[in-house]
Design an enzyme around this catalytic site. Structure first.
Site, short mmCIF file in Angstrom:
data_model
loop_
_atom_site.label_atom_id
_atom_site.label_comp_id
_atom_site.label_asym_id
_atom_site.label_seq_id
_atom_site.Cartn_x
_atom_site.Cartn_y
_atom_site.Cartn_z
N ARG A 1 13.11 19.64 -31.59
CA ARG A 1 13.60 19.05 -32.86
C ARG A 1 15.03 19.52 -33.15
O ARG A 1 15.86 18.76 -33.62
CB ARG A 1 12.70 19.45 -34.03
CG ARG A 1 11.21 19.24 -33.87
CD ARG A 1 10.77 17.82 -34.06
NE ARG A 1 10.91 17.00 -32.88
CZ ARG A 1 10.19 17.13 -31.75
NH1 ARG A 1 9.29 18.09 -31.63
NH2 ARG A 1 10.37 16.33 -30.75
N GLN B 1 12.87 17.72 -48.79
CA GLN B 1 11.71 18.16 -48.01
C GLN B 1 12.04 18.16 -46.52
O GLN B 1 11.24 18.63 -45.72
CB GLN B 1 10.53 17.23 -48.28
CG GLN B 1 10.04 17.25 -49.72
CD GLN B 1 9.01 16.17 -49.97
OE1 GLN B 1 9.35 14.99 -50.07
NE2 GLN B 1 7.76 16.55 -50.07
N ASN B 2 13.20 17.63 -46.17
CA ASN B 2 13.58 17.50 -44.77
C ASN B 2 14.12 18.81 -44.22
O ASN B 2 14.83 19.54 -44.92
CB ASN B 2 14.62 16.39 -44.60
CG ASN B 2 14.10 15.05 -45.07
OD1 ASN B 2 12.90 14.80 -45.11
ND2 ASN B 2 15.01 14.17 -45.46
N ASP C 1 16.04 18.77 -41.43
CA ASP C 1 17.29 18.48 -40.72
C ASP C 1 18.48 18.91 -41.56
O ASP C 1 18.35 19.36 -42.70
CB ASP C 1 17.38 16.98 -40.37
CG ASP C 1 17.35 16.09 -41.61
OD1 ASP C 1 18.23 16.23 -42.48
OD2 ASP C 1 16.45 15.23 -41.72
N HIS D 1 11.43 23.04 -47.71
CA HIS D 1 10.54 23.25 -46.57
C HIS D 1 11.23 23.96 -45.40
O HIS D 1 10.71 23.95 -44.29
CB HIS D 1 9.95 21.93 -46.10
CG HIS D 1 8.97 21.35 -47.07
ND1 HIS D 1 8.57 20.02 -47.05
CD2 HIS D 1 8.29 21.92 -48.11
CE1 HIS D 1 7.70 19.80 -48.02
NE2 HIS D 1 7.52 20.94 -48.68
N CYS E 1 12.76 36.33 -39.31
CA CYS E 1 12.09 37.49 -38.74
C CYS E 1 10.68 37.60 -39.33
O CYS E 1 10.51 37.60 -40.55
CB CYS E 1 12.89 38.76 -39.02
SG CYS E 1 12.06 40.30 -38.53
N SER F 1 6.61 10.14 -49.66
CA SER F 1 5.33 9.49 -49.92
C SER F 1 4.74 9.85 -51.27
O SER F 1 3.92 9.12 -51.81
CB SER F 1 4.33 9.88 -48.82
OG SER F 1 4.03 11.27 -48.90
N ASN G 1 12.26 3.83 -52.55
CA ASN G 1 11.46 3.96 -51.34
C ASN G 1 11.43 2.62 -50.60
O ASN G 1 11.81 1.58 -51.16
CB ASN G 1 10.04 4.41 -51.70
CG ASN G 1 9.35 5.13 -50.54
OD1 ASN G 1 9.98 5.82 -49.75
ND2 ASN G 1 8.04 4.95 -50.44
N GLU H 1 8.82 1.02 -49.85
CA GLU H 1 7.82 0.25 -50.59
C GLU H 1 7.21 1.16 -51.65
O GLU H 1 7.35 2.39 -51.58
CB GLU H 1 6.74 -0.28 -49.65
CG GLU H 1 6.05 0.80 -48.84
CD GLU H 1 5.14 0.24 -47.77
OE1 GLU H 1 4.26 0.99 -47.31
OE2 GLU H 1 5.32 -0.94 -47.38
#
Length: 306
Positions: free
Chosen positions: A128, A160-161, A163, A185, A193, A253, A277, A279
């Site tokens: 990743r 929340q990503n 990246d 996150h 560590c 979501s 979003n 949807e």
């Protein structure tokens, strides 16, 4: 002096910081002294006293123009999820079959999974981390960076990503004072560590039992909040939600707590709440407004019109 400026120049409707900004230049102070009639304290007639000279009228007009051009100070909290990075080529968290890149969540995103098979977990996040070099911020990331550069007020961007696409977008367009970015996150480009909790910036691979430079008994693990662990900076996030005027949720979501509860905290604070979003989510009814479509289109359009 603020009261004098308001009464004398018809600025009764202007907030303190607008009048103070003009006074700070020194120009308005000298104009007040120059224009005040002899033996009079403060003008009692407003908005435009008959005896106000042209230079003072010009200052009045300038202040009112500034008020018309500048947005009111508001506190903003934006939450982003996987949907904002998907169009950059970053895989979403999990597929419809419940797997993350072909792995069970329990195997690669829990402390128990790391204890059981550290080689698998380290390799999973190494891949990743390497993938980040192949992706770039998209129009939605850049729209938020542009907003942060011009926003008047506190702006907390919670992602929340894991990246670094938000980070890169804000390097390209530096934010105004009052902006803060929190990776609740964790981050792929950091390692932690296991013994001391010390966090390091890390761009390379981590070995199966990568020795920690900070503690003789520690090893380095991905700086990722796994299931069963507490998200980062929750007190700071909750305080911002309790003080915000506008809360916007983008590309998430709304199914994973505690982030799924952010909209309710914002509503309790009286904030306007907006969901952006692809949807409507299951929690769409909790928002005052919904904007739906690809993030690269919906996010710039919403904030350009704000």
């Amino acid at each position: 002096m603020l009261d004098a400026a308001r009464q004398g120049l018809g600025l009764c409707q202007l907030p303190d910081f607008y009048v103070a900004e003009a006074l700070a230049t020194g120009a308005l102070v000298s104009l007040l002294d120059e224009a005040r009639p002899p033996d009079e304290g403060v003008w009692a007639v407003h908005p435009h006293p008959r005896h106000v000279p042209p230079k003072v009228r010009a200052m009045i007009d300038w202040l009112h123009d500034r008020l018309a051009q500048r947005s009111p100070r508001m506190n903003l909290v934006v939450l982003t999820g996987a949907g904002i990075s998907a169009e950059s080529g970053v895989p979403t968290f999990r597929a419809s079959d419940g797997l993350w890149e072909g792995h069970r969540i329990e195997a690669v995103a829990t402390p128990e999974g790391f204890a059981a098979d550290p080689a698998l977990v380290q390799d999973f996040y190494n891949q990743r981390r390497r993938h980040l070099a192949k992706v770039a911020p998209n129009a939605a990331h850049r729209a938020l960076a542009d907003l942060a550069a011009r926003w008047r007020g506190d702006f907390l961007l919670v992602t929340q990503n894991v990246d670094d696409l938000h980070d890169r977008a804000h390097v390209e367009t530096p934010p105004a004072p009052g902006f803060e970015l929190i990776h609740m996150h964790g981050e792929l480009l950091k390692a932690r560590c296991t013994a001391s909790g010390a966090v390091y910036y890390w761009t390379g691979d981590l070995e199966t039992a990568h020795a920690s430079p900070h503690h003789p008994q520690g090893v380095l693990r991905p700086h990722i909040v796994w299931f069963g662990e507490m998200p980062l900076a929750m007190e700071r996030i909750e305080a911002a939600l309790e003080a915000c005027d506008l809360f916007v949720s983008i590309g998430t979501s709304g199914a994973v707590y505690p982030a799924a509860g952010f909209v309710q905290l914002a509503r309790m604070a009286g904030a306007r709440t907006v969901e952006i979003n692809l949807e409507p989510t299951q929690g769409a009814r909790l928002f005052d407004e919904g904007v739906y479509g690809p993030a690269t289109e919906a996010v710039p359009a919403f904030f350009d019109a704000l």
